[in-house]
Motif scaffolding. Structure first.
Motif, short mmCIF file in Angstrom:
data_model
loop_
_atom_site.label_atom_id
_atom_site.label_comp_id
_atom_site.label_asym_id
_atom_site.label_seq_id
_atom_site.Cartn_x
_atom_site.Cartn_y
_atom_site.Cartn_z
N THR A 265 -1.61 -2.80 -7.68
CA THR A 265 -1.35 -3.21 -6.31
C THR A 265 -1.68 -4.69 -6.17
O THR A 265 -2.83 -5.09 -6.39
CB THR A 265 -2.21 -2.37 -5.34
N ARG B 157 0.93 3.95 -3.06
CA ARG B 157 0.62 5.37 -2.85
C ARG B 157 1.73 6.27 -3.38
O ARG B 157 1.48 7.31 -3.99
CB ARG B 157 0.35 5.65 -1.37
N GLY C 255 0.82 -1.21 0.00
CA GLY C 255 0.00 0.00 0.00
C GLY C 255 0.84 1.26 0.00
O GLY C 255 0.55 2.22 -0.73
N GLN C 256 1.90 1.29 0.81
CA GLN C 256 2.79 2.45 0.84
C GLN C 256 3.48 2.65 -0.51
O GLN C 256 3.58 3.76 -1.01
CB GLN C 256 3.84 2.29 1.94
N LYS D 61 1.49 6.21 -7.19
CA LYS D 61 0.33 7.00 -7.63
C LYS D 61 0.58 8.49 -7.48
O LYS D 61 0.10 9.30 -8.28
CB LYS D 61 -0.92 6.60 -6.85
N ALA D 62 1.33 8.89 -6.46
CA ALA D 62 1.63 10.30 -6.23
C ALA D 62 2.44 10.90 -7.39
O ALA D 62 2.41 12.11 -7.60
CB ALA D 62 2.39 10.48 -4.92
#
Length: 143
Positions: A124, A112, A108-109, A115-116
Motif C-alpha cells: 500500500t 483491501r 486503502g480500498q 488482500k481479500a
C-alpha cells in the motif's frame, strides 16, 4: 487496463472455462512490458488472476491504470537509485508484480480487495497513490 505513459489500453478476456487464452496472454505481456525500453517478459498469470479478482471485488467499470508491470534489470536499478522503496530483487523483474491505480477507489480500498484474495503480496503506497500486487508469498506492507 490502460497506461498513461504509453497511451495504450487493453480490454481482453484472458481465461475461459479453466483455460488461459494464449493470444490474450501475449497481449497482456506486450501491454505490461517495461515501457522505458520495450523489453518484455512473460507475465505470471497468477498476478493477472489476482489483479482481475481484485478488480471484480471493487465493483468498478473503470480500468486499472498500470504504473509498472515487468521491469528490466536496468530500469529496476535506475528506480532503486532514486528511491529506497524499490526492492533489489523485485518481483517486477520476474513478471510477477504490478503497480496499479484507480481514480474511483482509494488506495486503502484497492489494498483491501487485493488482500481479500489471500494470494500474494500487497503493498500500500498511499503517498504515491498506488497499490502493488504480486503473486509471491502472502504478505502486506505500507500504509
Amino acid at each position: 487496463m490502460y497506461s498513461e505513459r504509453t497511451g495504450e489500453k487493453i480490454d481482453t478476456i484472458y481465461w475461459i472455462e479453466g483455460q488461459y487464452i494464449a493470444e490474450a496472454i501475449r497481449e497482456i505481456n506486450v501491454f505490461m512490458r517495461d515501457w522505458r525500453n520495450n523489453q518484455m517478459m512473460d507475465i505470471d498469470t497468477r498476478t493477472v488472476d489476482i489483479m482481475a479478482a481484485s478488480h471484480a471485488l471493487l465493483e468498478v467499470n473503470e480500468p486499472f491504470m498500470l504504473l509498472s508491470g515487468y521491469r528490466s534489470p536496468a530500469t529496476n536499478a535506475m528506480l532503486r537509485s532514486r528511491s529506497s522503496g524499490v526492492a533489489k530483487n523485485s518481483l517486477h523483474l520476474k513478471g510477477q508484480a504490478a503497480d496499479l491505480r484507480l481514480a474511483s477507489r482509494s488506495v486503502g480500498q484497492m489494498a483491501r480487495a487485493a488482500k481479500a484474495c489471500n494470494a500474494g503480496g500487497v503493498g500500500t503506497y498511499s503517498g504515491s497513490n498506488f497499490v502493488h500486487m504480486d503473486c509471491g508469498p502472502v504478505r502486506s506492507w505500507g500504509s
